[in-house]
Write a protein that holds these residues in place. Structure first.
Motif, short mmCIF file in Angstrom:
data_model
loop_
_atom_site.label_atom_id
_atom_site.label_comp_id
_atom_site.label_asym_id
_atom_site.label_seq_id
_atom_site.Cartn_x
_atom_site.Cartn_y
_atom_site.Cartn_z
N LYS A 151 -78.44 -36.65 9.64
CA LYS A 151 -77.80 -37.15 8.42
C LYS A 151 -76.87 -38.32 8.70
CE LYS A 151 -75.77 -34.83 5.29
NZ LYS A 151 -75.82 -34.41 3.89
N ARG A 211 -73.85 -37.64 9.82
CA ARG A 211 -72.68 -37.03 9.20
C ARG A 211 -71.60 -36.76 10.24
NH1 ARG A 211 -72.65 -32.66 4.87
NH2 ARG A 211 -71.01 -31.19 5.35
N SER A 256 -76.42 -30.92 1.98
CA SER A 256 -77.40 -31.58 1.12
C SER A 256 -78.30 -32.48 1.98
CB SER A 256 -76.68 -32.39 0.05
OG SER A 256 -75.61 -33.12 0.62
N ASN A 284 -79.51 -35.38 2.19
CA ASN A 284 -79.46 -36.84 2.05
C ASN A 284 -78.86 -37.43 3.31
OD1 ASN A 284 -77.12 -35.34 0.62
ND2 ASN A 284 -76.19 -37.25 1.32
N SER A 302 -76.63 -37.03 -3.44
CA SER A 302 -77.34 -35.80 -3.10
C SER A 302 -78.73 -35.79 -3.74
CB SER A 302 -76.55 -34.58 -3.58
OG SER A 302 -75.33 -34.49 -2.90
N GLU A 325 -73.84 -29.90 -6.54
CA GLU A 325 -73.73 -28.86 -5.53
C GLU A 325 -72.89 -27.68 -6.03
OE1 GLU A 325 -72.60 -31.90 -5.39
OE2 GLU A 325 -73.40 -33.00 -3.67
MG MG Z 1 -73.43 -33.26 0.60
#
Ligand code: MG
Ligand code: TXA
Length: 338
Positions: free
Chosen positions: A59, A61, A146, A148, A154, A183
């Motif tokens: 991701k 992230r 999520s 994405n 999302s 979400e």
């Molecule tokens: Mg998210």
């Protein structure tokens, strides 16, 4: 990497074979994108630190942003957290499976990678037959943010997941469009008073009614400015989120004036040669707005707009408030009053 995309409409034999294949990948520490009732998730075995690390990497992230752990039965809940209370019983009986995530003290077996180093773990039972079957067959709790790329809206349709993750993961399970579109509500049960850390389609009022006692909104949720969020309790709140590629401005105020101002700004910007997209939901259509918001952002990006003008929702309505929470982040808190 070649990504297999399996369409699953009903849980027939074929679908079960696809889900089994996906579950086997999860068991071996791999990643699978799957539908839930809220948004699509990017899943890995929550108890396998390497698998969870792969989610962060895929991701893009930040690794201090904790994941929600998805389960399919109550025994799992008690393995992940020892806390038992009447509040937990009432909430899980009424809302699970469903769009409610509970933050609880974590058991030792839940790795730091999954919780971003926190002593708590966020857990939910999703209300989607494909998700539930995948969790059951994998026989592990599934950590899933999520599905994405970090910072993008999302995904509420399979095509959104394909756009972001094709070539990066082995399997995407296509279960059609997500019913809710934003979400889950994140509720912290580790303090004295249950506290909503992230608003969702299940509202403060819904939760209070079932608990029979007070639920509060985390004070950070009411601050409009990103900079003001100094010590976010849901670490996800401090990052830029859901951002479309285009610049985005929210216009707030009396609905008639908002419409007129959006029209005016649209024309003024078009005269300068910019391509302008508008997001304007019907006034009381809060659930529809939740359902459509992320998809609209992505669709405007696909159309290559330079500027998105969005009409604010009435945030005195709790679902309007939940959508506005996302809309403000998408627009980088760029909002004008008319
Ligand atoms: Mg998210
Ligand atoms: O609807 C959903 O919840 C979706 C689907 C896939 O289930 N998942 C999702 O995950 O939205 P994610 O990772 O995008 O968002 C998780 C949110 C973040 O705001 C995170 O900071 C918060 O939950 N969170 C996770 N663990 C937490 C914890 N232990 N304490 C406080 N907040 C936590």
């Amino acid at each position: 990497m070649k990504t297999k995309i399996y369409d699953i409409q009903k849980l027939n034999d074929r679908a079960m074979a696809h889900i089994k294949e996906a579950a086997d990948i999860l068991k071996k520490g791999g990643l699978v994108a799957f539908p839930t009732e809220t948004v699509y998730g990017l899943g890995a075995d929550a108890l396998n630190p390497k698998a969870v690390a792969a989610i962060y990497k895929t991701k893009g992230r930040p690794s201090d942003n904790p994941m929600i752990v998805h389960i399919a039965d109550m025994d799992r809940l008690h393995e992940l957290s020892l806390l038992r209370s009447e509040v937990i019983t009432k909430l899980t009986k009424r809302f699970w499976p469903g769009p409610l995530t509970l933050v609880l003290p974590k058991e030792e077996k839940v790795p730091d990678e999954t919780t971003g180093g926190l002593s708590t773990v966020a857990i939910r039972m999703p209300d989607n037959p494909v998700a539930l079957e995948l969790i059951k067959q994998s026989d592990c709790p599934i950590a899933a943010p999520s599905a994405n790329l970090s910072g993008r809206p999302s995904p509420t349709k399979c095509e959104h997941v394909v756009e972001d993750l094709k070539g990066k993961i082995p399997i995407i399970l296509n279960g059609g469009n997500c019913r809710v579109g934003i979400e889950s509500t994140v509720l912290d049960l580790t303090g004295e008073i249950p506290t909503i850390l992230r608003p969702g389609i299940l509202t403060q009022g819904d939760l209070e009614m079932v608990i029979g006692d007070k639920v509060v909104l985390d004070p950070d949720l009411n601050r409009k400015k990103h900079q003001d969020i100094l010590s976010p309790k849901a670490p996800g709140m401090k990052y830029t989120h859901y951002a479309p590629k285009a610049e985005m401005i929210i216009i707030q105020g009396n609905p008639d004036r908002v419409r007129i101002e959006i029209e005016r700004m649209k024309r003024a910007n078009e005269e300068k040669g910019r391509v302008v997209g508008v997001i304007l939901f019907a006034e009381q259509a809060f659930r529809q707005a939740a359902h459509d918001f992320f998809a609209e952002l992505r669709s405007l990006d696909d159309q290559g707009v330079d500027l998105i003008l969005a009409g604010a929702l009435n945030d005195e309505n709790p679902i309007g408030f939940a959508v506005m929470n996302r809309m403000l982040k998408s627009a980088g808190y760029h909002i004008i009053e008319v």
